[in-house]
Write a protein that holds these residues in place. Structure first.
Motif, PDB file in Angstrom:
ATOM      1  N   ALA A  11     -10.727  -1.372   9.510  1.00  0.00           N
ATOM      2  CA  ALA A  11     -12.417  -0.868   9.231  1.00  0.00           C
ATOM      3  C   ALA A  11     -12.090  -1.517   7.687  1.00  0.00           C
ATOM      4  O   ALA A  11     -11.145  -1.501   6.945  1.00  0.00           O
ATOM      5  N   ASP A  12     -13.758  -1.670   6.761  1.00  0.00           N
ATOM      6  CA  ASP A  12     -13.808  -1.920   5.840  1.00  0.00           C
ATOM      7  C   ASP A  12     -13.125  -0.479   4.419  1.00  0.00           C
ATOM      8  O   ASP A  12     -12.995   0.729   5.360  1.00  0.00           O
ATOM      9  N   GLN A  13     -12.192  -1.110   3.769  1.00  0.00           N
ATOM     10  CA  GLN A  13     -11.632  -0.061   3.091  1.00  0.00           C
ATOM     11  C   GLN A  13     -12.272  -0.322   1.744  1.00  0.00           C
ATOM     12  O   GLN A  13     -13.250  -1.776   0.967  1.00  0.00           O
ATOM     13  N   VAL A  14     -12.422   0.827   0.420  1.00  0.00           N
ATOM     14  CA  VAL A  14     -12.929   0.610  -0.598  1.00  0.00           C
ATOM     15  C   VAL A  14     -11.853   1.253  -1.427  1.00  0.00           C
ATOM     16  O   VAL A  14     -11.386   2.557  -0.892  1.00  0.00           O
ATOM     17  N   ARG A  60     -20.706  -3.498  14.185  1.00  0.00           N
ATOM     18  CA  ARG A  60     -19.275  -3.950  13.817  1.00  0.00           C
ATOM     19  C   ARG A  60     -19.261  -4.820  15.098  1.00  0.00           C
ATOM     20  O   ARG A  60     -18.413  -5.718  15.748  1.00  0.00           O
TER      21      ARG A  60
END
Length: 61
Positions: A11-14, A60
């Motif tokens: 998953a996208d991470q920030v 996605r």
């Protein structure tokens, strides 16, 4: 997305900086809702931007 993968893998991470005290408030809210801190943040953000789970999964593809 691999259906056998653990949730969040790939998953996208920030990286996120929070104002003093906000992490503790979020942790308390997450505990009250029986969610992880990450899940609580995602729920809060989804409410603000009006993004439903089915819309998120469609992005996605």
């Amino acid at each position: 997305m691999n259906p056998n993968a653990l949730p969040g893998r790939g998953a996208d991470q920030v990286m996120l900086r929070l104002p003093d005290g906000m992490r503790e408030k979020l942790k308390a809210r997450a505990a009250a809702n029986r969610r992880s801190l990450n899940s609580e943040i995602v729920v809060c953000l989804e409410r603000v931007i009006g993004m439903r789970e089915d819309e998120r999964d469609g992005d996605r593809a």
